[in-house]
Enzyme design. Structure first.
Site, PDB file in Angstrom:
ATOM      1  N   LYS A 206       6.194   1.034  -1.144  1.00 24.11           N
ATOM      2  CA  LYS A 206       5.161   0.744  -0.150  1.00 24.11           C
ATOM      3  C   LYS A 206       3.845   1.458  -0.449  1.00 24.11           C
ATOM      4  O   LYS A 206       2.897   1.362   0.344  1.00 24.11           O
ATOM      5  CB  LYS A 206       5.666   1.111   1.244  1.00 24.11           C
ATOM      6  CG  LYS A 206       6.684   0.117   1.791  1.00 24.11           C
ATOM      7  CD  LYS A 206       7.171   0.486   3.156  1.00 24.11           C
ATOM      8  CE  LYS A 206       8.063  -0.599   3.738  1.00 24.11           C
ATOM      9  NZ  LYS A 206       9.236  -0.926   2.943  1.00 24.11           N
ATOM     10  N   LEU A 207       3.760   2.155  -1.562  1.00 26.48           N
ATOM     11  CA  LEU A 207       2.469   2.667  -2.025  1.00 26.48           C
ATOM     12  C   LEU A 207       1.612   1.553  -2.612  1.00 26.48           C
ATOM     13  O   LEU A 207       0.488   1.805  -3.058  1.00 26.48           O
ATOM     14  CB  LEU A 207       2.688   3.765  -3.077  1.00 26.48           C
ATOM     15  CG  LEU A 207       3.232   5.097  -2.542  1.00 26.48           C
ATOM     16  CD1 LEU A 207       3.613   6.012  -3.693  1.00 26.48           C
ATOM     17  CD2 LEU A 207       2.219   5.768  -1.637  1.00 26.48           C
TER      18      LEU A 207
END
Length: 708
Positions: A206-207
């Site tokens: 999710k970066l």
């Protein structure tokens, strides 16, 4: 001058001394490594209580019964495998499905195996059987791959190599030697590692810039599960801070919170809210419930016994609540006994028994069931465990190696990359063109032709080059049967990812049937993602607010295309359509007429005709359509007129039953739907077994086949 004999002997003694010191340091170094390895083995084979793994086994078996009948698609087997010549998407092309009747038998055996796992009956055999059948079905169809299906398959493998039947199992009732016996620490640690990795890697994935900027998940902020936040935050803030930032923080930290005892209550509270919210928002099967069931696996290994001990004596009498007896497991390492034995290794077992008192004698005899010295099997188990951990750490980032399987967005392998919910896809349209190179004749096929079952609905095949190649091969095989001697297959697929422009994913001028494909090479016929146009995403939101103004009659469609390529669209008579260019230059061609459209210029497109939009600029062009639904406008006006003439005063009173009626109706429909699913599953399975027995000429006493 030659050296004397004394000098030579002194040099030799010094060299020998250095050699001895070096050998001694090497021995100490290897002894140190050997000592660390031994301590590691002792830690991994340390005995722990079996109840935590036992309750995980019970919950897993129960949930797998539901998963097999629903998410694995047992009720749709007749649609999926009825046509043996339909297009399928296995991982290995040599892997083919059985007949539809035998597939029903495979699924039935999985249900039986799951029930046996739940009650702990013939545990070793049924866990291996479930793992084999599950992975066969999983590898048979890549269109239904997702992260949680992959996780369930890993759990099936875990149970097949661990001994989770030592507490609350039928096997324990039948065999007292394994009842409430210890298990090695690595049995539970294997599950803990995998669950921790699922959370942590999901957070790392999710970066992705799309997630951090709040563009991955759309329209979730209005869901009722986020209603408490609506009092203090705007919808845009809920989307960015709660959905995206909150999801990122949860996935990254949840495994850490669950691992440490001081933060575990916080992790359990957040985990319950997160997974319950997912169950309400998404149709992802039993995954939220499976993650809820695995959270307590990080608690103390005897947590089920502690909870049951607080219940009434009636419940306590049904379970083994005592701690396992000492030295009850032959596959555990009991440090206290081995330390006593190491004090005098020269003494034989008989001498040791004679030298000790009666209490010590029983201890030494029972210690024979534990591990005294680690064997090659124990060491191989640890090596296999280390190799598995290394593989799991590598696979989610293996897209740099297996380039032929990655999507057109250059992200990791689907199914086990743990990039859950990072990408939201929208498909505009697909076009499949078949050309007979021997005659020059061409015709178009309906998208998803020759595909049956859930694969036809999911359309996941159009996002990944390996499945696009498999589909082209299957189409080529089918059209040859229809008389096409030398087929060439062309795809024109338009998709959007995370609210970007809709764009092509495949080069429409390349024959995919003859195009090369390799698991380790990126296909040249896959079009790149137009990242240079990503900044338009915020502009598109602003344009929608300006153009649409919450008007249900209007809608927009944003498109980007590559230089030299053209898009053909048909405008039905029910729509009024305008086209406006945002970037680049295009030529709009309708019938025999054509005109160039530059930036900020608008072209009015005639209804009930096909038009072509070709990019003539050197760089990619972007434009948008704005549609007005004329037919819907007439219906709305007519409804408003009718409503104005027949205005009646509505009653403001409502009974309690009227308030509950929609909820009760929904519940009844849900129960009816689930009941009908299991009815059809039972009916189809009985018919499948009847067909198999009839084909084997074993149906002399067989009742007539039940017709659905």
């Amino acid at each position: 001058m030659a050296p004397s004999n004394n000098q030579v002997s002194n040099i030799t003694n010094k060299e020998n001394g250095k050699t001895k010191s070096t050998d001694k340091s090497n021995v100490n170094y290897f002894n140190h490594l050997d000592g660390l390895a031994k301590k590691f083995m002792q830690y991994m084979y340390h005995p722990i209580d079996p109840s935590s793994l036992g309750i995980t086994r019970i919950l897993y078996g129960f949930l797998m019964v539901i998963d097999t009948t629903q998410e694995r698609g047992m009720e749709r087997l007749g649609l999926k495998f009825k046509d043996p010549d339909a297009c399928h998407f296995p991982l290995i092309n040599a892997l083919t499905p059985l007949s539809v009747d035998w597939m029903h038998v495979v699924y039935l055996s999985m249900i039986i195996a799951s029930i046996c796992i739940c009650i702990g009956f013939y545990y070793r055999f049924v866990t291996i059987w479930l793992a084999v059948c599950y992975w066969y079905i999983f590898l048979l169809d890549k269109t239904v791959w997702n992260n949680h299906s992959y996780l369930f398959g890993l759990f099936a493998l875990f149970f097949s190599v661990t001994k989770a039947n030592r507490w609350c199992s039928v096997d324990g009732r039948l065999d007292k030697s394994i009842r409430n016996a210890h298990i090695p620490r690595w049995h539970l640690g294997l599950f803990q590692f995998q669950i921790f990795l699922v959370y942590f890697y999901a957070g790392i994935k999710k970066l992705d810039p799309d997630w951090i900027t709040g563009n991955s998940m759309v329209h979730l902020e209005s869901h009722w599960v986020f209603s408490p936040f609506h009092y203090i935050l705007t919808p845009e803030q809920v989307n960015l801070y709660i959905v995206h930032f909150g999801g990122f923080a949860f996935d990254l930290l949840e495994g850490i919170l669950l691992y440490f005892s001081t933060t575990r209550p916080i992790g359990i509270v957040f985990g319950c809210y997160f997974h319950t919210a997912n169950a309400c928002m998404f149709s992802i099967g039993i995954f939220p419930y499976a993650m809820l069931a695995t959270m307590p696996i990080f608690c103390s290994e005897d947590w089920p016994k502690k909870i049951i001990a607080k219940l009434s004596k009636r419940w306590q009498s049904r379970f083994m609540l005592d701690p396992p007896e000492k030295y009850s497991a032959p596959d555990c390492y009991y440090a206290e006994v081995n330390n006593n034995q190491c004090s005098d290794e020269s003494v034989t077992d008989k001498q040791a028994i004679k030298s000790n008192n009666s209490g010590q004698e029983s201890t030494v005899q029972s210690a024979k069931r534990g591990i005294r010295r680690f064997t090659k099997k124990n060491k191989f188990t640890m090596l296999a465990l280390g190799a598995y951990i290394a593989l799991q750490l590598f696979l989610p980032f293996s897209h740099g190696v297996t380039k032929g399987y990655t999507g057109w967005d250059n992200h990791g392998l689907y199914g086990y990359s743990w990039d859950m919910m990072v990408h939201t896809w929208a498909t505009q349209h697909m076009k499949v063109k078949v050309v007979d190179l021997s005659t020059g004749e061409q015709f178009f096929l309906k998208a998803n032709s020759f595909i049956s079952g859930p694969s036809k609905i999911s359309q996941r095949w159009n996002s990944h080059p390996d499945m696009i190649k498999q589909y082209a091969t299957c189409i080529g095989r089918h059209v040859k049967k229809l008389g096409v001697k030398q087929p060439a297959i062309y795809f024109d697929i338009w998709k959007s990812m995370n609210r970007r422009f809709k764009q092509r994913t495949v080069n429409p001028d390349v024959d995919i049937l003859s195009a090369p494909w390799s698991p380790f090479t990126k296909p040249t016929w896959m079009m790149p993602l137009l990242n240079d146009l990503t900044w338009w995403r915020t502009k598109m939101i602003e344009l929608d607010e300006k153009l649409l103004s919450d008007d249900i009659l209007l809608s927009t469609n944003y498109v980007a295309d590559f230089p030299g390529l053209a898009l053909e669209n048909f405008v039905p008579s029910s729509l009024q359509v305008n086209l406006t260019v945002l970037q680049g230059k295009v030529r709009v061609h309708v019938g025999n007429r054509g005109s160039y459209v530059n930036v900020n210029q608008t072209a009015i497109l005639p209804s009930n005709q096909t038009h072509e939009v070709r990019v003539v600029s050197k760089e990619p062009a972007s434009y948008y359509y704005i549609f007005k639904n004329v037919t819907l406008e007439k219906l709305v006006n007519k409804k408003n007129e009718t409503r104005g003439k027949n205005t009646t005063k509505e009653s403001t009173t409502s009974s309690y039953f009227q308030f509950l009626k929609p909820y009760l109706t929904t519940m009844v429909h849900y129960l009816y739907y689930k009941g009908s699913i299991y009815y059809h599953i039972t009916n189809n399975t009985i018919n499948a077994i009847s067909n198999i027995l009839r084909n084997c000429n074993c149906n002399q006493n067989l009742p007539s086949t039940i017709k659905p």
